[in-house]
Design a protein around this motif. Structure first.
Motif, PDB file in Angstrom:
ATOM      1  N   SER A 171      37.909  14.552  80.484  1.00 43.64           N
ATOM      2  CA  SER A 171      37.350  15.884  79.546  1.00 43.64           C
ATOM      3  C   SER A 171      37.429  17.185  80.427  1.00 43.64           C
ATOM      4  CB  SER A 171      36.097  15.618  79.415  1.00 43.64           C
ATOM      5  OG  SER A 171      35.158  15.043  80.504  1.00 43.64           O
ATOM      6  N   ASP A 172      37.957  17.198  81.772  1.00 47.03           N
ATOM      7  CA  ASP A 172      37.706  18.306  82.727  1.00 47.03           C
ATOM      8  C   ASP A 172      39.064  18.910  82.965  1.00 47.03           C
ATOM      9  OD1 ASP A 172      38.526  16.373  84.506  1.00 47.03           O
ATOM     10  OD2 ASP A 172      37.163  16.883  85.752  1.00 47.03           O
ATOM     11  N   ALA A 173      40.008  18.038  82.462  1.00 50.61           N
ATOM     12  CA  ALA A 173      41.501  18.571  82.671  1.00 50.61           C
ATOM     13  C   ALA A 173      41.919  19.904  82.092  1.00 50.61           C
ATOM     14  CB  ALA A 173      42.273  17.275  81.988  1.00 50.61           C
ATOM     15  N   ARG A 174      42.648  20.571  82.980  1.00 51.20           N
ATOM     16  CA  ARG A 174      43.438  21.832  82.456  1.00 51.20           C
ATOM     17  C   ARG A 174      44.978  21.796  82.297  1.00 51.20           C
ATOM     18  NH1 ARG A 174      39.901  26.057  82.227  1.00 51.20           N
ATOM     19  NH2 ARG A 174      37.806  25.817  83.055  1.00 51.20           N
ATOM     20  N   ASP A 175      45.441  22.245  81.262  1.00 51.86           N
ATOM     21  CA  ASP A 175      46.754  22.277  81.222  1.00 51.86           C
ATOM     22  C   ASP A 175      47.546  23.241  82.090  1.00 51.86           C
ATOM     23  OD1 ASP A 175      46.543  24.730  79.978  1.00 51.86           O
ATOM     24  OD2 ASP A 175      46.694  24.045  77.841  1.00 51.86           O
ATOM     25  N   GLY A 176      49.001  23.418  81.817  1.00 48.63           N
ATOM     26  CA  GLY A 176      49.683  24.609  82.499  1.00 48.63           C
ATOM     27  C   GLY A 176      49.498  25.815  82.298  1.00 48.63           C
ATOM     28  N   ASN A 177      48.646  26.200  81.197  1.00 50.49           N
ATOM     29  CA  ASN A 177      47.962  27.714  81.100  1.00 50.49           C
ATOM     30  C   ASN A 177      46.719  27.581  81.686  1.00 50.49           C
ATOM     31  OD1 ASN A 177      50.355  28.165  79.356  1.00 50.49           O
ATOM     32  ND2 ASN A 177      49.315  27.312  77.649  1.00 50.49           N
ATOM     33  N   CYS A 178      46.381  26.720  82.480  1.00 45.25           N
ATOM     34  CA  CYS A 178      44.904  26.549  83.156  1.00 45.25           C
ATOM     35  C   CYS A 178      43.902  26.824  82.047  1.00 45.25           C
ATOM     36  CB  CYS A 178      44.780  27.740  84.090  1.00 45.25           C
ATOM     37  SG  CYS A 178      43.578  27.563  85.252  1.00 45.25           S
ATOM     38  N   GLU A 179      44.088  26.324  80.929  1.00 42.99           N
ATOM     39  CA  GLU A 179      43.332  26.087  79.889  1.00 42.99           C
ATOM     40  C   GLU A 179      42.901  24.691  79.356  1.00 42.99           C
ATOM     41  OE1 GLU A 179      44.584  27.987  76.170  1.00 42.99           O
ATOM     42  OE2 GLU A 179      43.936  30.013  77.116  1.00 42.99           O
ATOM     43  N   PRO A 180      41.441  24.487  79.092  1.00 50.75           N
ATOM     44  CA  PRO A 180      40.991  22.895  79.204  1.00 50.75           C
ATOM     45  C   PRO A 180      41.859  22.255  78.029  1.00 50.75           C
ATOM     46  CG  PRO A 180      39.038  24.631  78.690  1.00 50.75           C
ATOM     47  CD  PRO A 180      40.292  25.263  78.986  1.00 50.75           C
ATOM     48  N   ILE A 181      42.217  21.057  78.490  1.00 49.83           N
ATOM     49  CA  ILE A 181      42.987  20.209  77.494  1.00 49.83           C
ATOM     50  C   ILE A 181      41.920  19.361  76.739  1.00 49.83           C
ATOM     51  CG2 ILE A 181      44.464  18.271  77.293  1.00 49.83           C
ATOM     52  CD1 ILE A 181      45.566  18.856  80.176  1.00 49.83           C
ATOM     53  N   GLN A 182      42.097  19.491  75.298  1.00 51.09           N
ATOM     54  CA  GLN A 182      41.369  18.669  74.529  1.00 51.09           C
ATOM     55  C   GLN A 182      41.885  17.201  74.206  1.00 51.09           C
ATOM     56  OE1 GLN A 182      40.446  20.944  70.693  1.00 51.09           O
ATOM     57  NE2 GLN A 182      40.528  22.659  72.025  1.00 51.09           N
ATOM     58  N   PRO A 183      41.635  16.208  75.068  1.00 55.81           N
ATOM     59  CA  PRO A 183      42.348  15.069  74.727  1.00 55.81           C
ATOM     60  C   PRO A 183      42.084  14.281  73.374  1.00 55.81           C
ATOM     61  CG  PRO A 183      40.258  14.753  76.149  1.00 55.81           C
ATOM     62  CD  PRO A 183      40.363  16.235  75.923  1.00 55.81           C
ATOM     63  N   PHE A 184      41.151  14.408  72.623  1.00 55.45           N
ATOM     64  CA  PHE A 184      41.168  14.127  71.413  1.00 55.45           C
ATOM     65  C   PHE A 184      41.328  14.853  70.086  1.00 55.45           C
ATOM     66  CE2 PHE A 184      38.609  11.499  74.523  1.00 55.45           C
ATOM     67  CZ  PHE A 184      39.202  10.386  74.707  1.00 55.45           C
ATOM     68  N   LEU A 185      42.318  15.913  70.573  1.00 61.72           N
ATOM     69  CA  LEU A 185      42.440  16.670  69.381  1.00 61.72           C
ATOM     70  C   LEU A 185      43.191  15.913  68.082  1.00 61.72           C
ATOM     71  CD1 LEU A 185      42.551  19.805  68.621  1.00 61.72           C
ATOM     72  CD2 LEU A 185      44.856  19.821  69.647  1.00 61.72           C
ATOM     73  N   TRP A 186      44.224  15.013  68.506  1.00 55.26           N
ATOM     74  CA  TRP A 186      44.891  14.072  67.710  1.00 55.26           C
ATOM     75  C   TRP A 186      44.379  12.706  67.710  1.00 55.26           C
ATOM     76  CZ3 TRP A 186      47.653  16.670  64.434  1.00 55.26           C
ATOM     77  CH2 TRP A 186      48.196  17.912  64.741  1.00 55.26           C
ATOM     78  N   ALA A 187      44.072  12.249  68.953  1.00 50.77           N
ATOM     79  CA  ALA A 187      43.606  10.738  69.061  1.00 50.77           C
ATOM     80  C   ALA A 187      42.239  10.659  68.755  1.00 50.77           C
ATOM     81  CB  ALA A 187      44.086  10.219  70.407  1.00 50.77           C
ATOM     82  N   ASP A 188      41.825   9.458  68.435  1.00 49.43           N
ATOM     83  CA  ASP A 188      40.208   9.222  68.195  1.00 49.43           C
ATOM     84  C   ASP A 188      39.735   8.921  69.439  1.00 49.43           C
ATOM     85  OD1 ASP A 188      40.650  10.144  65.592  1.00 49.43           O
ATOM     86  OD2 ASP A 188      40.899   8.028  64.844  1.00 49.43           O
ATOM     87  N   ASP A 189      38.477   9.292  69.674  1.00 49.16           N
ATOM     88  CA  ASP A 189      37.877   8.737  71.005  1.00 49.16           C
ATOM     89  C   ASP A 189      36.857   7.520  70.512  1.00 49.16           C
ATOM     90  OD1 ASP A 189      36.536   8.369  73.302  1.00 49.16           O
ATOM     91  OD2 ASP A 189      35.491  10.133  73.265  1.00 49.16           O
ATOM     92  N   LYS A 190      37.579   6.426  70.194  1.00 47.62           N
ATOM     93  CA  LYS A 190      36.941   5.146  69.809  1.00 47.62           C
ATOM     94  C   LYS A 190      36.574   4.380  71.034  1.00 47.62           C
ATOM     95  CE  LYS A 190      38.753   4.371  65.128  1.00 47.62           C
ATOM     96  NZ  LYS A 190      40.141   4.068  64.552  1.00 47.62           N
ATOM     97  N   PRO A 191      35.245   3.522  70.691  1.00 46.45           N
ATOM     98  CA  PRO A 191      34.861   2.641  71.766  1.00 46.45           C
ATOM     99  C   PRO A 191      35.868   1.673  71.941  1.00 46.45           C
ATOM    100  CG  PRO A 191      33.089   3.139  70.315  1.00 46.45           C
ATOM    101  CD  PRO A 191      34.345   3.962  69.688  1.00 46.45           C
ATOM    102  N   GLY A 192      36.344   1.078  72.961  1.00 44.37           N
ATOM    103  CA  GLY A 192      37.042   0.090  73.089  1.00 44.37           C
ATOM    104  C   GLY A 192      38.721   0.227  73.104  1.00 44.37           C
ATOM    105  N   ALA A 193      38.687   1.554  72.923  1.00 42.82           N
ATOM    106  CA  ALA A 193      40.185   2.265  72.876  1.00 42.82           C
ATOM    107  C   ALA A 193      40.944   1.826  74.232  1.00 42.82           C
ATOM    108  CB  ALA A 193      40.481   3.397  72.342  1.00 42.82           C
ATOM    109  N   GLN A 194      42.254   1.443  74.182  1.00 38.19           N
ATOM    110  CA  GLN A 194      43.012   1.264  75.382  1.00 38.19           C
ATOM    111  C   GLN A 194      44.066   2.299  75.396  1.00 38.19           C
ATOM    112  OE1 GLN A 194      43.751  -2.978  74.592  1.00 38.19           O
ATOM    113  NE2 GLN A 194      42.588  -3.476  76.523  1.00 38.19           N
ATOM    114  N   MET A 195      44.612   2.363  76.655  1.00 36.31           N
ATOM    115  CA  MET A 195      46.137   3.480  76.734  1.00 36.31           C
ATOM    116  C   MET A 195      47.069   2.616  76.857  1.00 36.31           C
ATOM    117  SD  MET A 195      46.683   6.711  77.187  1.00 36.31           S
ATOM    118  CE  MET A 195      44.896   7.340  78.063  1.00 36.31           C
ATOM    119  N   PHE A 196      48.036   3.199  75.941  1.00 39.64           N
ATOM    120  CA  PHE A 196      49.260   2.451  75.669  1.00 39.64           C
ATOM    121  C   PHE A 196      50.502   3.767  76.076  1.00 39.64           C
ATOM    122  CE2 PHE A 196      46.433   0.242  73.262  1.00 39.64           C
ATOM    123  CZ  PHE A 196      46.635  -1.394  73.513  1.00 39.64           C
TER     124      PHE A 196
END
Ligand code: CA
Ligand code: CA
Ligand code: CA
Ligand code: CA
Length: 489
Positions: free
Chosen positions: A276-301
Motif C-alpha cells: 500500500s506504500d508503493a510509489r510509481d515512476g512519477n513518485c505518486e502513490p500506487i493504488q494497487p486495488f484500482l482495478w483488482a479487488d482486495d479480497k480475503p484469500g486472494a493469491q498472486m498470479f
C-alpha cells in the motif's frame, strides 16, 4: 514378490489421488508429486549426511538454510555425526554448524539432494564427498564457509542463489589456496583459529558465528565482547565483530563464484511487490486495488507469453530468433494469457527470497541471446501481466490494469546470468505498453533498440526503488534463484 506387492500398493495410492504421469512406478517422482500438491503422498526415506566434527563430541548440530535451521542433530561421543533430513527437501547452499558452548565450527554444504523416488531406501551421503575441503568440520571448513558466505553477502545474494556447481568449484579453489598459503585466506584462517581459542575462555558467551544473511557481523558482537577475542592479532581485544568482518571481506574479495553457464538459455525471475506504500515512476502513490479487488484469500498470479515482436526463425533468419517449439514452451511456462492460473509465491519457496515481504516470485527458464548481438538489436521479448484473485477466476476484478500488458526484453543488463525484473502491482508508469502514465514518457513504451523521441524504454531488467523514497536502490535481489549452469569442462 514383496517388491511386486509394494508396487501394486504404490500404484493404487497414486491413482486414488490425481493422475500423475500415468501410473508407472518410475513416474512417481517426488518433484511431480510435490509440485501438484498431493498431500497424501507417501513419505520418502531420509537422506543422511555423515561426517566428523572432532572436538565437538555430544554437541548439537544445525543445518542452516538462510536464517532458519532446516534440520538439526547431534555429534556422537566419538566426534562423528549422521544428520538426518526428511529426504523430501533438496537443500542448496546450507551451512552446517557444530556448536559447543562458545565454540563453533562450520561447513558449507553446496547441495544435499532429496530422494528422487519414494521407493528409494535411506541414502547416506558423506560430507567430505559433497563439500570439497570438509574432510572434517574444523577450522579449515569454517574459514571456507565464512569466506564463501561473505562473498555472497558482498554480491547481495543468498548462498542458495549461487548454483551448487559454482559453490563446489569455488570451495575447491578456496581449499587449494588455503593449503598453498594465499595471504588473505591465511589471515582469515588465523582469525578463525583465534575465535576458536577465545571460545574456550570461561567468560565467552554464545555461539561465535551468525550465518544468517541479515547478520550485522559474521562474528557476533556479543561473542567478541565477552571472549575478548583478538581476531586480527594486533594485541588488543577487538571489542566487536568488525575486525573479523574486515578480514573475511578481504579474503572474500579475492574469491569468485566459478561457473560455466548454460549456453542459449537463461533463468528469468519475475517479481511483483504488492504494497500500500508503493510509489510509481512519477513518485505518486500506487493504488494497487484500482482495478483488482482486495479480497480475503486472494493469491498472486502471472500470465503472459512471447511478445509478437520477438524475431522468429524463417528462411532469411536462422540465428537470434525463436523456433515455434521454443515459443510454445515460453507461452506454456507463462500460462499463455490464461488469468489466475500460474501462481506466484511469497512464502520463501519456488525461488522467493523472503517469505511474507509482499514480493511475489515466479521463475522460469527461457531461450536467450544478448540483444546487442542480434542484427536488429532484438532479444527474446515477452509480455505479461499480474492478476490477484482466486485460482481459475477470470480477468474481471483480478487484473492489475485492463487493455494493456507489461513488456520485457530478456537482456541481462547487469551480467549476472539472470533476468530479474521487480515490478509494483498496478504500477501504470513502468513497462505498461500502451496507456503508460509516466509523466516524462510519451504514453507508450518502446524496445531499447527502437527508441522514440520522448518515449520510455523501460522494457528490460533495471535497478529499482524498493523502499518508496523515489530513489533507485540498486538491482533487485534474485532471491533464491540461481543462474543456469553446466559443469565446467
Ligand atoms: Ca584486535
Ligand atoms: Ca517474498
Ligand atoms: Ca541480470
Ligand atoms: Ca529507494
Amino acid at each position: 514378490m514383496a517388491m511386486t506387492r509394494a508396487r501394486g500398493l504404490r500404484c493404487g495410492a497414486a491413482a486414488a489421488l490425481v493422475l500423475v504421469a500415468g501410473c508407472s512406478v518410475d513416474g512417481l517422482l517426488l518433484g511431480e508429486l510435490t509440485r501438484d500438491e498431493h498431500r497424501q503422498m507417501p513419505e520418502p526415506a531420509p537422506v543422511t549426511l555423515r561426517g566428523k566434527a572432532p572436538g565437538f563430541q555430544g554437541a548439537p548440530l544445525r543445518l542452516w538454510a538462510g536464517s532458519s535451521v532446516a534440520f538439526s542433530g547431534k555429534v556422537d561421543a566419538t566426534g562423528a555425526f549422521a544428520l538426518q533430513t526428511d529426504g523430501r527437501s533438496a537443500l542448496v547452499g546450507t551451512v552446517l554448524e557444530a556448536q559447543s558452548g562458545a565454540r563453533a565450527c562450520l561447513a558449507l554444504v553446496p547441495e544435499l539432494p532429496a530422494q528422487t523416488s519414494v521407493l528409494h531406501p535411506e541414502r547416506v551421503i558423506e560430507l567430505a564427498e559433497i563439500a570439497p575441503g570438509a574432510l572434517e568440520v574444523g577450522d579449515v571448513s569454517t574459514t571456507a564457509a565464512l569466506v564463501l558466505l561473505q562473498r555472497a553477502r558482498i554480491e547481495g545474494r543468498a548462498l542458495a542463489a549461487v548454483a551448487p556447481s559454482s559453490l563446489v568449484e569455488t570451495l575447491i579453489d578456496v581449499d587449494s589456496r588455503l593449503r598453498s598459503g594465499d595471504p588473505a585466506l591465511a589471515l582469515a584462517l588465523l582469525a578463525v583459529q583465534r575465535v576458536l581459542a577465545a571460545g574456550k575462555s570461561a567468560a565467552a558467551a554464545g555461539a561465535p558465528f551468525d550465518v544468517s544473511p541479515a547478520a550485522l557481523h559474521l562474528l557476533r558482537d556479543g561473542f567478541a565482547a565477552t571472549s575478548a577475542v583478538d581476531a586480527d592479532g594486533d594485541g588488543a581485544a577487538d571489542g566487536d565483530g568488525g575486525r573479523f568482518e574486515a578480514l573475511m571481506t578481504a579474503a572474500a574479495s579475492g574469491v569468485k563464484f566459478a561457473a560455466c553457464y548454460t549456453p542459449g538459455r537463461i533463468k528469468v525471475v519475475l517479481q511483483v511487490r504488492l504494497a500500500s506504500d508503493a510509489r510509481d515512476g512519477n513518485c505518486e502513490p500506487i493504488q494497487p486495488f484500482l482495478w483488482a479487488d482486495d479480497k480475503p484469500g486472494a493469491q498472486m498470479f502471472i500470465t503472459g507469453g512471447v511478445h509478437k515482436e520477438t524475431p522468429t526463425c524463417v528462411a532469411g533468419r536462422t540465428a537470434f530468433c525463436l523456433h515455434p517449439a521454443q515459443i510454445d514452451d515460453v507461452n506454456a511456462a507463462l500460462g499463455n494469457w490464461v488469468p489466475n492460473k500460474v501462481q506466484m509465491f511469497d512464502d520463501g519457496s519456488h525461488g522467493d527470497g523472503v517469505a511474507s515481504d509482499g514480493i511475489y516470485t515466479f521463475a522460469f527458464d527461457a531461450p536467450h541471446w544478448p540483444a546487442v548481438a542480434a542484427p536488429d538489436g532484438a532479444g527474446v521479448r515477452i509480455a505479461y501481466k499480474f492478476t490477484y484473485g482466486a485460482q481459475g477466476q477470470g480477468w474481471t476484478g483480478a487484473e492489475e490494469f485492463p487493455g494493456n500488458q507489461r513488456i520485457l526484453e530478456l537482456d541481462d543488463r547487469n551480467n549476472d546470468q539472470l533476468i530479474v525484473r521487480l515490478d509494483h502491482f498496478a504500477d501504470e508508469t513502468s513497462n505498461k505498453d500502451k496507456a503508460n502514465g509516466l509523466f516524462t514518457g510519451c504514453g507508450k513504451v518502446t524496445w531499447a533498440a527502437a527508441p522514440a523521441e520522448g518515449c520510455s524504454s523501460d522494457s528490460a531488467e533495471r535497478a529499482v526503488d524498493v523502499d518508496g523514497d523515489c530513489k533507485v536502490d540498486g538491482w533487485p535481489s534474485a532471491g533464491k534463484v540461481a543462474p543456469l549452469t553446466v559443469p565446467c569442462p
